[in-house]
Design a protein around this motif. Structure first.
Motif, short mmCIF file in Angstrom:
data_model
loop_
_atom_site.label_atom_id
_atom_site.label_comp_id
_atom_site.label_asym_id
_atom_site.label_seq_id
_atom_site.Cartn_x
_atom_site.Cartn_y
_atom_site.Cartn_z
N UNK A 129 0.83 -1.21 0.00
CA UNK A 129 0.00 0.00 0.00
C UNK A 129 0.87 1.26 0.00
N UNK A 130 0.24 2.40 -0.28
CA UNK A 130 0.98 3.66 -0.42
C UNK A 130 1.77 4.03 0.84
N UNK A 131 1.16 3.80 2.01
CA UNK A 131 1.83 4.20 3.25
C UNK A 131 3.04 3.33 3.52
N UNK A 132 2.91 2.04 3.34
CA UNK A 132 4.05 1.14 3.53
C UNK A 132 5.16 1.47 2.54
N UNK A 133 4.80 1.67 1.27
CA UNK A 133 5.81 1.99 0.26
C UNK A 133 6.53 3.30 0.59
N UNK A 134 5.78 4.29 1.05
CA UNK A 134 6.39 5.60 1.37
C UNK A 134 7.29 5.51 2.59
N UNK A 167 5.37 14.53 3.95
CA UNK A 167 6.48 13.87 3.24
C UNK A 167 7.54 14.89 2.85
N UNK A 168 7.12 16.07 2.42
CA UNK A 168 8.09 17.11 2.09
C UNK A 168 8.92 17.48 3.32
N UNK A 169 8.23 17.64 4.44
CA UNK A 169 8.90 18.02 5.67
C UNK A 169 9.89 16.95 6.11
N UNK A 170 9.52 15.69 5.93
CA UNK A 170 10.43 14.59 6.30
C UNK A 170 11.74 14.69 5.51
N UNK A 171 11.64 14.92 4.20
CA UNK A 171 12.84 15.08 3.38
C UNK A 171 13.63 16.31 3.80
N UNK A 172 12.89 17.41 4.08
CA UNK A 172 13.57 18.65 4.47
C UNK A 172 14.34 18.47 5.78
N UNK A 214 4.60 7.68 -2.94
CA UNK A 214 3.16 7.55 -3.19
C UNK A 214 2.30 8.47 -2.32
N UNK A 215 2.67 8.66 -1.06
CA UNK A 215 1.85 9.50 -0.18
C UNK A 215 1.91 10.97 -0.53
N UNK A 216 2.89 11.37 -1.36
CA UNK A 216 2.99 12.77 -1.76
C UNK A 216 1.74 13.21 -2.53
N UNK A 264 17.46 11.84 -5.43
CA UNK A 264 16.37 11.51 -6.36
C UNK A 264 15.02 11.99 -5.83
N UNK A 265 14.76 11.77 -4.53
CA UNK A 265 13.48 12.19 -3.96
C UNK A 265 13.39 13.69 -3.79
N UNK A 266 14.50 14.35 -3.46
CA UNK A 266 14.49 15.81 -3.35
C UNK A 266 14.19 16.42 -4.71
N UNK A 267 14.73 15.82 -5.75
CA UNK A 267 14.47 16.32 -7.11
C UNK A 267 13.04 16.06 -7.52
N UNK A 268 12.48 14.91 -7.13
CA UNK A 268 11.11 14.56 -7.54
C UNK A 268 10.40 13.84 -6.39
N UNK A 269 9.85 14.59 -5.42
CA UNK A 269 9.16 13.95 -4.29
C UNK A 269 7.90 13.20 -4.70
#
Length: 772
Positions: free
Chosen positions: A393-398, A439-444, A428-430, A419-424
């Protein structure tokens, strides 16, 4: 002298008689002037207007009540809710203290986010004064606490309930003008705290019946309310007096909608929906969402209890996405509560014993492994099960992808993060509006933990102009990196005490490291060591970074051999787990401490910089090359300046000046000035000695003397002996004794205990607390 209180309650004839007395009289009158008293103003010979306290006055009064330094947010909150009324300010302090929401850390008082507000008893002086207004007035006040948000409809509803005519109600409302105001046809309480406290005086039946009236009026359209939180609150209070099925459905919808913007209300509404909903699947969803909100609010104790209830009672009734979110919430709450035995059990046996799909169990077990410091095993588990969790599912994958990114970054592999910073949108949860910013905040936060604050800001602004919802941990780490140390240290202490950042090892570890360095630079060595010990206790931090922090602390107190041992131990530990993050800082310290290993350290710095490519790793390599090769170090200085992190810039300037011999006068002066802006007392003291050795004038002799004494006072309050003081200050014990004698004589303290007490309470001249 005749003293008279509350003269606004007297009738006209009484005031006239009192004005004719020959004896001197002093009385209090609560404005505005009552209608029956108009024209009698001239009877007062002298009028002194007692205005509410200004914020500064409230701050002083709070400090006296609490016997600690109130944090700015505490002053703002209590001053606002009391409107500067001293009696209400005291009531608020008593209520927060009784409810456990008033927390004192290192002599500074804060409001804890998970505490409660304990409302006053009916016999509290503030409540008694309101009751003395009269039976009709008291009844109107109580009814309006529930009904006033309904605007124009509220007056008629109050009149019907209390069996008053419109004229009678108007007279009562006029007498209540000191407590109520009317704006755009809506009655409001002048002081929010009074409204909250009076509402709590309602009996169970009164509250339920008034709420039932409000709900029915809103449902049938005879009243409206613009506040989205009003109806859910009334539904909870009305209970079984309204349609429970409809109420439960609306509470669930309201709770789900408020999860991001109003989590405190969402937690309450979802819990109520779970209790009242009759459909098992819907009830399970409400209970699961409630557990998630508990985690987002860092109410870790309740999160552990709530997630356990979900997994025990209704794991099969909730969606796979929600089940994954529940398991992640539970693990983070266990880590924050330091329940390491439970985490180790899940880490060792989780894949077979946890509910959910194979992918869900794999991600949960990998997270448990990371939270107990077994990063290598977590990385291998994620790699071996990638096909399983990435297709779930999307949550597990994310969550799987984000955890994979963190384990990769820890080992120096940046490609997945880049890769994710370039294209979040690869997450899937994005695509889900509720999770997009999360999800953006997690990467930040990963970028901020690596010191890449500019990239983090660019990531957030690039996607719909988002701004990061800052927690105490985020604000603290950004502030420590950008030079706002004083507020950042206060926020850091709160964040670490509440385990706000435990779920993400990179920013959490970076916060511990930066906090330790800022405290040590300010002379607060005992507090710095306590932060490191706390990081080791909860196991959620990366261990070799804690070795680095402790080594840097040992260097501050001039124990070089102990520092070298810690650095070597940390590097060995990192190598065993294949971890690279922040090892460049460790190799730079090795290069400075052990000239015989300088070329080995430089080669490692180059390898790490080439592999990770962050600004910090490039700066460390260029700085190491300048030290070893004795070049000008211009490139290292440029990289540090471009990164815009003052402490890093100052350290770079100092090391280039000392170890390359280029521009040392100019660079040391600039570093000295930067450390001054940071209030980094120990580095300033170190540079003063170096500048004196090189005959470089130190500006501001009078300020320097005061700063030196302040540093000495801080170190004494931290419990250092004369021998330890001599080691830290790089002087003799005899010199320390002389300095202490002069300090005690000038400041008027008779002992170390008195001096330490003055530092704790912020009474030492020119030396406010470190706000930790």
């Amino acid at each position: 002298m005749l003293l008279l209180d509350d003269l606004q309650r007297a009738n006209r004839r009484t005031l006239e008689v009192l004005a004719g007395l020959q004896e001197p009289a002093v009385g209090t009158y609560c404005t505005p002037v009552q209608p029956g008293h108009v024209g009698l103003e001239h009877l007062a010979r002298t009028v002194i207007a007692l205005r509410p306290l200004a914020r500064a006055d409230s701050e002083r009064l709070l400090a006296a009540m609490i016997e600690a330094t109130p944090a700015p947010e505490l002053v703002d909150d209590l001053h606002r809710c009391s409107r500067g009324r001293p009696s209400l300010l005291r009531l608020a302090v008593d209520a927060h203290r009784t409810g456990g929401s008033l927390r004192i850390l290192d002599g500074t008082a804060h409001l804890a986010g998970t505490g409660t507000f304990s409302f006053p008893a009916p016999n509290h002086p503030v409540m008694q004064r309101l009751r003395l207004l009269g039976r009709a007035e008291w009844g109107v006040l109580k009814a309006l606490t529930v009904l006033h948000p309904l605007g124009a409809a509220a007056e008629q509803m109050v009149a019907d309930r209390l069996k008053m005519s419109a004229a009678e109600l108007g007279e009562v409302l006029a007498r209540l003008s000191p407590h109520l105001s009317r704006t755009a046809g809506t009655w409001r309480f002048r002081v929010p705290l009074v409204e909250r406290c009076v509402r709590e005086q309602l009996g169970p039946w009164e509250r339920q019946d008034l709420s039932r009236s409000a709900v029915i009026a809103l449902w049938d359209g005879t009243a409206t309310c613009s506040d989205p939180s009003y109806l859910p609150e009334r539904l909870i209070d009305a209970g079984r007096l309204v349609d429970t099925g409809r109420a439960a459905t609306e509470l669930l919808e309201a709770g789900r909608a408020a999860m991001v913007d109003n989590p405190s209300h969402s937690q309450r509404w979802l819990r109520a929906a779970a209790r009242s909903h009759t459909d098992p699947a819907t009830r399970a969803t409400a209970l699961a969402l409630h557990a998630v909100v508990c985690g987002s609010r860092h109410d870790h104790r309740l999160a552990v209890e709530s997630t356990a209830q979900v997994l025990r009672q209704c794991a099969r009734l909730i969606s796979p996405d929600l089940l994954q979110e529940i398991q992640v919430t539970r693990l983070i709450a266990l880590a924050a509560n330091r329940e390491t035995a439970a985490l180790h059990a899940i880490a060792e046996h989780g894949s077979g014993a946890l509910p959910g799909s194979d992918g869900c169990r794999a991600v949960t077990a990998a997270l448990a492994l990371s939270l107990v410091g077994q990063w290598g095993q977590a990385s291998r588990l994620l790699a071996n099960t990638r096909t399983t969790w990435s297709s779930a599912n999307n949550t597990t994958a994310t969550y799987g992808e984000l955890l994979h990114v963190e384990t990769a970054v820890l080992s120096g592999r940046m490609a997945a993060l880049d890769r994710l910073v370039k294209d979040p949108e690869l997450l899937p949860l994005f695509r889900d509006p509720r999770h997009r910013l999360t999800t953006l905040t997690h990467l930040a936060r990963i970028l901020i933990g690596l010191g890449e604050t500019a990239r983090a800001e660019h990531l957030l602004s690039r996607h719909d102009g988002h701004s990061m919802p800052l927690s105490d941990a985020d604000s603290a780490l950004i502030g420590l990196r950008t030079g706002a140390w004083r507020p950042a240290l206060r926020q850091s202490r709160l964040a670490l005490a509440d385990s706000v950042s435990v779920g993400q090892p990179i920013p959490h570890t970076a916060l511990i490291h930066e906090t330790t360095m800022a405290l040590a630079a300010g002379g607060w060595l005992r507090r710095a060591r306590a932060v490191i010990e706390q990081g080791r206790t909860n196991q959620a931090a990366v261990p070799h970074v804690l070795d680095l922090a402790e080594a840097e602390l040992e260097l501050v107190i001039n124990r070089r051999e102990r520092a070298r041992h810690l650095l070597e131990h940390g590097l060995s530990s990192a190598a065993r787990q294949n971890l690279m993050m922040i090892t460049d800082d460790m190799w730079l310290r090795i290069l400075l401490l052990c000239p015989s290993k300088s070329h080995t350290a430089l080669a490692e710095l180059k390898r790490i910089a080439c592999r990770m490519g962050t600004g910090r790793t490039r700066r460390n390599y260029l700085l190491g090359r300048a030290i070893v090769c004795k070049d000008r170090g211009d490139q290292a200085v440029k990289v540090a300046r471009d990164r815009g992190q003052p402490a890093e810039v100052a350290e770079t300037l100092e090391l280039v000046a000392l170890h390359t011999g280029w521009g040392n006068t100019r660079l040391l002066r600039e570093a000295y000035e930067i450390y001054g802006h940071l209030d980094a007392l120990l580095p300033r003291a170190r540079l003063r000695r170096l500048m004196a050795e090189q005959s470089i004038p130190v500006p501001g002799r009078a300020a320097t003397v005061a700063e030196t004494e302040r540093l000495l006072a801080i170190l004494v309050s931290e419990g250092l002996t004369n021998r330890e003081l001599a080691r830290v200050l790089q002087t003799t014990e005899k010199s320390v004794e002389s300095r202490l004698t002069r300090l005690f004589q000038r400041a008027g303290y008779r002992s170390r205990v008195e001096l330490a007490a003055a530092m704790m309470t912020g009474r030492y001249p020119g030396s406010p607390q470190p706000q930790t």
